[in-house]
Design a protein around this motif. Structure first.
Motif, PDB file in Angstrom:
ATOM      1  N   LEU A  23     -26.435-102.214 -49.220  1.00  0.00           N
ATOM      2  CA  LEU A  23     -27.487-102.872 -48.757  1.00  0.00           C
ATOM      3  C   LEU A  23     -27.963-102.817 -47.596  1.00  0.00           C
ATOM      4  O   LEU A  23     -29.277-102.974 -47.374  1.00  0.00           O
ATOM      5  CB  LEU A  23     -25.396-103.828 -47.356  1.00  0.00           C
ATOM      6  N   LYS A  24     -28.129-101.597 -47.185  1.00  0.00           N
ATOM      7  CA  LYS A  24     -29.124-100.937 -46.695  1.00  0.00           C
ATOM      8  C   LYS A  24     -30.186-100.701 -47.541  1.00  0.00           C
ATOM      9  O   LYS A  24     -31.585-100.669 -47.249  1.00  0.00           O
ATOM     10  CB  LYS A  24     -29.035 -98.919 -46.204  1.00  0.00           C
ATOM     11  N   ARG A  30     -25.375-104.587 -40.161  1.00  0.00           N
ATOM     12  CA  ARG A  30     -26.486-105.249 -40.931  1.00  0.00           C
ATOM     13  C   ARG A  30     -27.208-105.888 -40.233  1.00  0.00           C
ATOM     14  O   ARG A  30     -28.835-106.073 -40.412  1.00  0.00           O
ATOM     15  CB  ARG A  30     -27.255-104.812 -42.490  1.00  0.00           C
ATOM     16  N   CYS A  52     -31.983-104.602 -47.912  1.00  0.00           N
ATOM     17  CA  CYS A  52     -32.335-104.831 -46.895  1.00  0.00           C
ATOM     18  C   CYS A  52     -32.379-103.723 -45.447  1.00  0.00           C
ATOM     19  O   CYS A  52     -32.363-103.881 -44.142  1.00  0.00           O
ATOM     20  CB  CYS A  52     -30.863-104.988 -46.562  1.00  0.00           C
ATOM     21  N   ASN A  79     -29.154-108.665 -37.530  1.00  0.00           N
ATOM     22  CA  ASN A  79     -30.748-108.749 -36.735  1.00  0.00           C
ATOM     23  C   ASN A  79     -30.233-109.058 -35.593  1.00  0.00           C
ATOM     24  O   ASN A  79     -29.705-110.610 -35.437  1.00  0.00           O
ATOM     25  CB  ASN A  79     -32.221-108.856 -37.850  1.00  0.00           C
ATOM     26  N   GLY A 114     -33.344-105.373 -42.470  1.00  0.00           N
ATOM     27  CA  GLY A 114     -31.902-105.354 -41.668  1.00  0.00           C
ATOM     28  C   GLY A 114     -31.702-107.095 -42.514  1.00  0.00           C
ATOM     29  O   GLY A 114     -32.175-107.754 -43.646  1.00  0.00           O
ATOM     30  N   HIS A 118     -22.014-100.498 -48.274  1.00  0.00           N
ATOM     31  CA  HIS A 118     -23.005-100.302 -46.975  1.00  0.00           C
ATOM     32  C   HIS A 118     -24.077 -99.428 -47.564  1.00  0.00           C
ATOM     33  O   HIS A 118     -25.365 -99.805 -46.864  1.00  0.00           O
ATOM     34  CB  HIS A 118     -22.335 -98.879 -46.711  1.00  0.00           C
TER      35      HIS A 118
END
Length: 337
Positions: free
Chosen positions: A208-209, A234, A212, A236, A215, A205
């Motif tokens: 990925l944040k 995550r 990305c 969009n 998103g 988590h």
């Protein structure tokens, strides 16, 4: 000296992870061709995660392997004896063939390879089903646009690394998820991914944040499970999610409860679609031309993990689920003669 022939059969349907005892080696007679037939010597064969599903008798998109019968899969072979007017001794061919050192073919389902374009093993990877799966899943379902973020799970596998490179050619930011530091390093340093995440050592988590920040617009899913859970959180609005494989779930003795996080698809009006590459067969020649042109131009790289020896086919297959391969997992059975 007489030539020995043998094949690998499914001994019993496995429950959970297959074992070495799932595979049975059996000595068989050498084939004798009749008019319209050729004898094929197996050179390379491909082992693939989808084959785990064929070991089960559950209904699926492809018929299960039969207990007591030979496994089969994509392979490259050489014609060593011919009574067929379209194939000569020495021809190198590709087809879906039994796991048999020497076999018979009437010519249906095999095709001669042009080795001036690429080495024979490329037709089992980037110019074969692997490349085609990446191509159609990404373009037809993922529909990447310049500037979008594309996340690929199983990114160090043969399909995943091809997806990522094609997405880069489309002008996307590409993030790969893999299971070792060696794999993530390869994705970034050798293949040009913008970022890569080791899901075994990093918090998915958080990673990925960071990877990305805008998103996820396209998620090419090869693994399912908790990795996919993390990515779905995550996505969009209007994200597209091609579902190619679910390797994290293939060996579960009891299926996990699901589906997971489908509310995310509603909130973000996202598309999640499974696909089978054979549905695109009429368009294969067009895709192969594109893939071959990128390979020739050095824009699309491919990597193979090759295990030598017919006797090592079972271990090569099981290694897929231990995460031992980078790129396409192949077994070299013999040299051409």
């Amino acid at each position: 000296m007489s030539i020995q022939n043998s094949e690998i059969r499914l001994s019993a349907r496995p429950i959970g992870m297959p074992t070495m005892e799932t595979f049975q080696f059996v000595d068989i007679d050498m084939p004798t061709p009749r008019d319209g037939q050729v004898v094929l010597k197996l050179l390379y064969l491909s082992v693939d995660p989808y084959m785990r599903g064929r070991m089960s008798d559950a209904k699926s998109y492809v018929a299960p392997f039969e207990v007591g019968k030979s496994f089969e899969g994509e392979a490259v072979a050489q014609v060593v004896e011919s009574r067929h007017d379209r194939y000569a001794v020495g021809d190198i061919v590709f087809g879906r063939l039994p796991w048999r050192r020497y076999g018979l073919s009437d010519g249906h389902g095999i095709r001669k390879l042009d080795l001036s374009i690429a080495p024979m093993t490329a037709y089992l990877s980037v110019l074969g089903t692997t490349g085609l799966t990446a191509y159609f899943g990404l373009f037809d379902i993922g529909q990447p646009k310049p500037g979008e973020t594309v996340v690929v799970s199983g990114a160090a596998g043969a399909v995943g690394m091809t997806v990522g490179q094609i997405a880069k050619l489309c002008g996307c930011r590409v993030v790969g998820i893999a299971g070792s530091d060696a794999k993530t390093e390869y994705l970034v340093q050798e293949l040009g991914f913008d970022a890569a995440i080791n899901y075994k050592t990093q918090n998915l988590h958080t990673a990925l944040k960071e990877a990305c920040p805008n998103g996820v617009d396209v998620y090419f899913d090869n693994v399912g499970g908790t990795v996919t859970d993390a990515v779905l959180l995550r996505i969009n609005d209007d994200a597209r999610i091609p579902v190619c494989g679910q390797i994290a779930l293939y060996n579960l003795a009891k299926p996990e409860m699901g589906p997971r996080l489908l509310s995310q698809l509603v909130v973000h009006r996202a598309l999640m679609k499974g696909f089978i590459v054979t549905d695109y067969q009429p368009r294969f020649p067009h895709a192969i031309r594109h893939l071959a042109s990128w390979v020739r131009a050095g824009q699309l790289k491919y990597k193979e993990t090759i295990v030598e020896g017919f006797e090592n086919v079972p271990d090569a297959f099981l290694g897929l689920f231990r995460g031992e391969n980078i790129g396409k997992q192949l077994v070299k059975v013999a040299d051409p003669q």
